[in-house]
Design an enzyme around this catalytic site. Sequence first.
Site, PDB file in Angstrom:
ATOM      1  N   SER A 254    -113.916   9.876 -24.733  1.00 28.46           N
ATOM      2  CA  SER A 254    -112.399   9.031 -24.676  1.00 28.46           C
ATOM      3  C   SER A 254    -111.951   7.966 -23.868  1.00 28.46           C
ATOM      4  O   SER A 254    -112.601   7.213 -24.198  1.00 28.46           O
ATOM      5  CB  SER A 254    -111.495  10.036 -24.550  1.00 28.46           C
ATOM      6  OG  SER A 254    -111.208  10.056 -23.216  1.00 28.46           O
ATOM      7  N   LYS A 255    -111.068   6.678 -24.396  1.00 27.82           N
ATOM      8  CA  LYS A 255    -110.926   6.158 -23.275  1.00 27.82           C
ATOM      9  C   LYS A 255    -110.965   5.319 -21.649  1.00 27.82           C
ATOM     10  O   LYS A 255    -111.612   4.384 -21.089  1.00 27.82           O
ATOM     11  CB  LYS A 255    -109.184   5.241 -23.664  1.00 27.82           C
ATOM     12  CG  LYS A 255    -109.435   4.673 -25.137  1.00 27.82           C
ATOM     13  CD  LYS A 255    -108.245   3.730 -25.214  1.00 27.82           C
ATOM     14  CE  LYS A 255    -107.769   2.851 -25.509  1.00 27.82           C
ATOM     15  NZ  LYS A 255    -108.168   2.107 -26.342  1.00 27.82           N
ATOM     16  N   ARG A 256    -110.331   7.247 -21.597  1.00 24.65           N
ATOM     17  CA  ARG A 256    -110.995   7.323 -20.170  1.00 24.65           C
ATOM     18  C   ARG A 256    -112.214   7.278 -19.472  1.00 24.65           C
ATOM     19  O   ARG A 256    -112.577   6.867 -18.219  1.00 24.65           O
ATOM     20  CB  ARG A 256    -110.873   8.548 -20.173  1.00 24.65           C
ATOM     21  CG  ARG A 256    -110.288   9.474 -18.572  1.00 24.65           C
ATOM     22  CD  ARG A 256    -109.696  10.970 -18.280  1.00 24.65           C
ATOM     23  NE  ARG A 256    -110.713  11.821 -19.399  1.00 24.65           N
ATOM     24  CZ  ARG A 256    -111.737  12.682 -19.663  1.00 24.65           C
ATOM     25  NH1 ARG A 256    -111.041  12.806 -18.002  1.00 24.65           N
ATOM     26  NH2 ARG A 256    -110.938  13.076 -20.167  1.00 24.65           N
TER      27      ARG A 256
END
Length: 488
Positions: A254-256
């Site tokens: 994910s973006k994380r």
Amino acid sequence: MSTTVRVRYAPSPTGNPHIGNIRTAMFNWLFARRNGGRFVVRVEDTDQGRITEGAVDHILDGLEWLGIDWDEGPRVGGPYGPYFQSERLQRYHDAAERLIASGDAYRCYCPPERVAELRKEQARNKQRQGYDSHCRYLTDAERRANEAAGMSSVLRFAMPQSGTTSVDDAIRGHVEWQNELTDDFVLVKTDGFPTYHMAVVVDDHAMEISHVLRAEEWLPSTPRHVQLFRALDLPMPIFGHLPMILGSDRAKLSKRHGATSLMEYRDDGFLPEALINFMALLGWSLDGETDVMAEDIIRENFTLERVGKPAAIFDLDKLQWMNGVYIRQLERDDLADRILVFLERDYPDALLPIDRAYLLRIVPLFHERLKTLADAPDMLSYFFQDTLKYDPATLVQRGMDNDGTVVAIRRATSELSAADDFGHENLEALLRAVGEELGLSGRQFFGTLRTAITGRTATPPLFEMMEVMGRDRVLERLSRAAEDLAAL
Ligand code: GLU
């Protein structure tokens, strides 16, 4: 391979493509190129509610930026078009008619509320989730009555209720599913648009796709597709499901994890060559150890046997490192041109246009240090700014005072204005002698000069920078530094 390889990348235009999605495109493209086949782009835009404006262009621009070219699809056309599913509705309707006629599909009049309620109840009872085939057993009379009443309906596939469905996946090997675990899924929605399952099967056949290489998340859909191919009496493509991509903590990417949309990587200053190399290793390997390899090596060696089953780990640090490697491999002119784009993007108009000849002289000073092109505007800023912003007190090095520092800068100024050779070797010899005469250590004297001409403490080698900046700029900065410090 005896049959012609035809593979497809089938994006849904629902947003900016993320790295996993582009990895799928790239593996299909590599497979086509390696096997002398055709790489097709097909836009899966039948889910009208989820389409986002501009998404198709984002996707295609992204592929072009990476140098992934397609043989058929939007922008280029081709003999199997149209390549937008929304323009192929008649084909899905024809298939739907055939399935109804053969008894493999039926109209379902259950209102969405009933289906939702059913799911809730199944969840409560910990039963298989899915439609209970209610309308599969309507009598002809009931069906006619529903139609006469103008009830809206979807078309569902009559899934075999016993036995198994299996595929020999080119990557995952033999995979088998119990048919009773798959419900009678929807083929055509109330709006008349086909579902993904329907459209994908009809088009993979119509476009003569030989290999369906797609993300592992689609593996659970595969028994539906297999049954549809069978019911429509169509030859089956070879399936290959690419391994998942996880973050370094093994959670879903994910973006994380720093995994953003493809174009953000471009804007963050990553080179397409580095991304290609990096993405190739997300599930494929040349020999299990080589990291850095040019695209042609990847292309010539890309086989599905070397695509692994285990999830690939997305490691942003590795991408950054690899980007630095590719930056260092660039020719100076090429790097300058790529940096120029970022300077033009980030610098205020007052600093533009950039003097390319000057930039070409600056670039070697930073060639080894850049990790991304987006680092350049800040790293190089003091070469272009008219006035540097820094605290004049930082000119004064440990063991020096303000007055002594002003004297040192003025002395350097007069020596440099008289110097007849502004090459870095001469500058170094000259300034070393001056420093000694003033009783300053190299750290002190050159520290002061470095701050005066750059406003910073960490920079490329001082004398080389001076040579590149040129006498006028250097003298101007030194004078200003001395003035500012004297005024404190
Ligand atoms: N449209 C699907 C997607 O966006 C394609 C799935 C497939 O390749 O079959 O991922």
